[in-house]
Design a protein around this motif. Structure first.
Motif, PDB file in Angstrom:
ATOM      1  N   ILE A  84       0.844  -1.200   0.000  1.00 32.68           N
ATOM      2  CA  ILE A  84       0.000   0.000   0.000  1.00 32.68           C
ATOM      3  C   ILE A  84       0.880   1.251   0.000  1.00 32.68           C
ATOM      4  CG2 ILE A  84      -1.693   1.312   1.359  1.00 32.68           C
ATOM      5  CD1 ILE A  84      -2.801  -1.321   2.360  1.00 32.68           C
ATOM      6  N   PRO A  85       0.530   2.275  -0.816  1.00 32.01           N
ATOM      7  CA  PRO A  85       1.300   3.524  -0.795  1.00 32.01           C
ATOM      8  C   PRO A  85       1.398   4.094   0.619  1.00 32.01           C
ATOM      9  CG  PRO A  85      -0.183   3.509  -2.665  1.00 32.01           C
ATOM     10  CD  PRO A  85      -0.529   2.304  -1.845  1.00 32.01           C
ATOM     11  N   ALA A  86       2.573   4.534   0.994  1.00 29.95           N
ATOM     12  CA  ALA A  86       2.802   5.032   2.350  1.00 29.95           C
ATOM     13  C   ALA A  86       1.897   6.208   2.690  1.00 29.95           C
ATOM     14  CB  ALA A  86       4.270   5.426   2.506  1.00 29.95           C
ATOM     15  N   SER A  87       1.539   7.018   1.675  1.00 27.78           N
ATOM     16  CA  SER A  87       0.705   8.194   1.935  1.00 27.78           C
ATOM     17  C   SER A  87      -0.709   7.828   2.373  1.00 27.78           C
ATOM     18  CB  SER A  87       0.643   9.082   0.683  1.00 27.78           C
ATOM     19  OG  SER A  87       0.086   8.368  -0.413  1.00 27.78           O
ATOM     20  N   GLN A  88      -1.107   6.557   2.169  1.00 28.40           N
ATOM     21  CA  GLN A  88      -2.434   6.117   2.579  1.00 28.40           C
ATOM     22  C   GLN A  88      -2.417   5.379   3.914  1.00 28.40           C
ATOM     23  OE1 GLN A  88      -3.125   4.118  -1.331  1.00 28.40           O
ATOM     24  NE2 GLN A  88      -5.101   5.132  -1.246  1.00 28.40           N
ATOM     25  N   CYS A  89      -1.230   5.060   4.413  1.00 25.99           N
ATOM     26  CA  CYS A  89      -1.143   4.269   5.640  1.00 25.99           C
ATOM     27  C   CYS A  89      -1.603   5.042   6.871  1.00 25.99           C
ATOM     28  CB  CYS A  89       0.289   3.766   5.835  1.00 25.99           C
ATOM     29  SG  CYS A  89       0.729   2.449   4.667  1.00 25.99           S
ATOM     30  N   GLY A  90      -1.454   6.366   6.839  1.00 29.24           N
ATOM     31  CA  GLY A  90      -1.919   7.170   7.974  1.00 29.24           C
ATOM     32  C   GLY A  90      -3.412   7.024   8.184  1.00 29.24           C
ATOM     33  N   SER A  91      -4.175   7.035   7.085  1.00 31.22           N
ATOM     34  CA  SER A  91      -5.630   6.870   7.181  1.00 31.22           C
ATOM     35  C   SER A  91      -5.978   5.478   7.682  1.00 31.22           C
ATOM     36  CB  SER A  91      -6.280   7.116   5.812  1.00 31.22           C
ATOM     37  OG  SER A  91      -6.025   8.420   5.361  1.00 31.22           O
ATOM     38  N   LEU A  92      -5.181   4.491   7.287  1.00 32.08           N
ATOM     39  CA  LEU A  92      -5.431   3.116   7.707  1.00 32.08           C
ATOM     40  C   LEU A  92      -5.162   2.946   9.204  1.00 32.08           C
ATOM     41  CD1 LEU A  92      -6.064   0.176   7.031  1.00 32.08           C
ATOM     42  CD2 LEU A  92      -3.679  -0.118   6.361  1.00 32.08           C
ATOM     43  N   GLY A  94      -5.140   5.547  11.448  1.00 28.62           N
ATOM     44  CA  GLY A  94      -6.075   6.413  12.160  1.00 28.62           C
ATOM     45  C   GLY A  94      -5.420   7.175  13.303  1.00 28.62           C
ATOM     46  N   LYS A  95      -6.150   8.133  13.830  1.00 33.61           N
ATOM     47  CA  LYS A  95      -5.634   8.956  14.929  1.00 33.61           C
ATOM     48  C   LYS A  95      -5.394   8.087  16.156  1.00 33.61           C
ATOM     49  CE  LYS A  95      -6.444  13.305  17.355  1.00 33.61           C
ATOM     50  NZ  LYS A  95      -7.369  14.455  17.528  1.00 33.61           N
ATOM     51  N   ALA A  96      -4.162   8.115  16.645  1.00 33.24           N
ATOM     52  CA  ALA A  96      -3.760   7.316  17.807  1.00 33.24           C
ATOM     53  C   ALA A  96      -4.040   5.831  17.611  1.00 33.24           C
ATOM     54  CB  ALA A  96      -4.453   7.824  19.073  1.00 33.24           C
ATOM     55  N   GLY A  97      -4.035   5.377  16.334  1.00 34.83           N
ATOM     56  CA  GLY A  97      -4.241   3.959  16.044  1.00 34.83           C
ATOM     57  C   GLY A  97      -5.684   3.504  16.127  1.00 34.83           C
ATOM     58  N   ALA A  98      -6.627   4.465  16.126  1.00 35.01           N
ATOM     59  CA  ALA A  98      -8.041   4.118  16.321  1.00 35.01           C
ATOM     60  C   ALA A  98      -8.602   3.275  15.180  1.00 35.01           C
ATOM     61  CB  ALA A  98      -8.870   5.395  16.480  1.00 35.01           C
TER      62      ALA A  98
END
Length: 275
Positions: A84-92, A94-98
């Motif tokens: 998966i593109p790294a730029s999409q991993c943040g959304s996956l 989530g905030k504080a791993g939610a």
């Protein structure tokens, strides 16, 4: 996937992957090469993709659950690695791993996002483990997340087994001996797959490598970006020096010179053609 798993998915004379394609209506391609792992790409409608993922997961479970005599030994956990593109991993995550915690709890699958980029790419590995039922639901939720959060900027895809560092060392050695630097195989692959532009020619080099492709005049503005933002990003990501020449009279193209190591030139060329 490791070569052993790929062999199982392909099947004897390609029979298994042919059946998966026909029954799922998905397009399935498997990367070439003799490296220890290969990438399976599944393309199609959402339903077609998940039918194919389901069939692959159950096939892997079947292989893992079979004993030495071929008799099923019960359900065994299956592991899939998604790219998966790294730029999409943040959304996956989530905030504080939610978000990733929610996916784990709702599907029962184990999900782990790698902290480092895959070699010579801007992608990360996302490992999903569990029985096929949980994996399928987990992959469905992961896809839903990344569909809502498109990748930002250009994505440099991961090529298993590709060692640009090794190629760079070889090219530096040849440069020191006054030889002509050969074209990096990845450069040809990327250009052929990602861009209609003519393949650039490698020139004689000593210490550094450089190539000089020409780009149509109407594309130059897109590459430079507003106030030079795009070309600055390309320079920063690739580490290469990029110079765009002036338009010559009677020509619809402008000359682009890229200077740097073979690795940085390859990345810069990819980013330019991807934009």
């Amino acid at each position: 996937m490791p070569l052993q798993e790929i062999g199982s998915i392909i099947g004897k004379k390609g029979e298994t992957v042919k059946r998966i394609r026909e029954q799922s209506s998905a397009r399935i391609t498997i990367s070439e090469g003799s490296c220890p792992e290969r990438i399976t790409t599944i393309t199609g409608s959402t339903d077609a993709v998940f039918r194919a993922v389901s069939m692959i997961a159950f096939k892997l479970e079947e292989d893992l659950g079979a004993g030495a005599d071929g008799v099923s030994a019960g359900r065994a956990p299956v592991t899939l690695r998604l790219v998966i593109p790294a730029s999409q991993c943040g959304s996956l995550i989530g905030k504080a791993g939610a978000k990733i915690r929610e996916i784990r709890e709702s599907t029962g699958a184990q999900v782990q996002v790698a902290g480092d980029l895959l070699p010579n790419s801007t992608e990360r590995a996302v490992t999903v483990s569990g029985v096929p039922d949980t994996i399928i639901q987990c992959v469905r939720q992961i896809c839903a997340v990344i569909l809502e959060s498109p990748p930002k900027g250009a994505t440099i895809p991961y090529h298993p087994g590709l060692s640009l560092a090794g190629l760079e060392r070889d090219q530096k050695a040849e440069s020191a001996q006054g030889k002509k630097c050969p074209a990096l195989p990845v450069l040809s692959t990327v250009s052929l797959l990602m861009s209609p532009l003519e393949l650039p020619a490698w020139q004689d080099c000593s210490g550094c490598s450089w190539l000089t492709p020409s780009l149509p005049f109407q594309l130059i503005g897109c590459i430079i970006g507003r106030h030079g933002s795009k070309i600055s990003e390309i320079r920063q990501m690739s580490g290469a020096h990029i110079k765009i020449g002036n338009q010559t009279e009677g020509s619809s193209e402008r000359h682009v010179t890229i200077t740097g190591t073979p690795v940085s030139i390859t990345l810069a060329q990819y980013l330019i053609t991807a934009w």
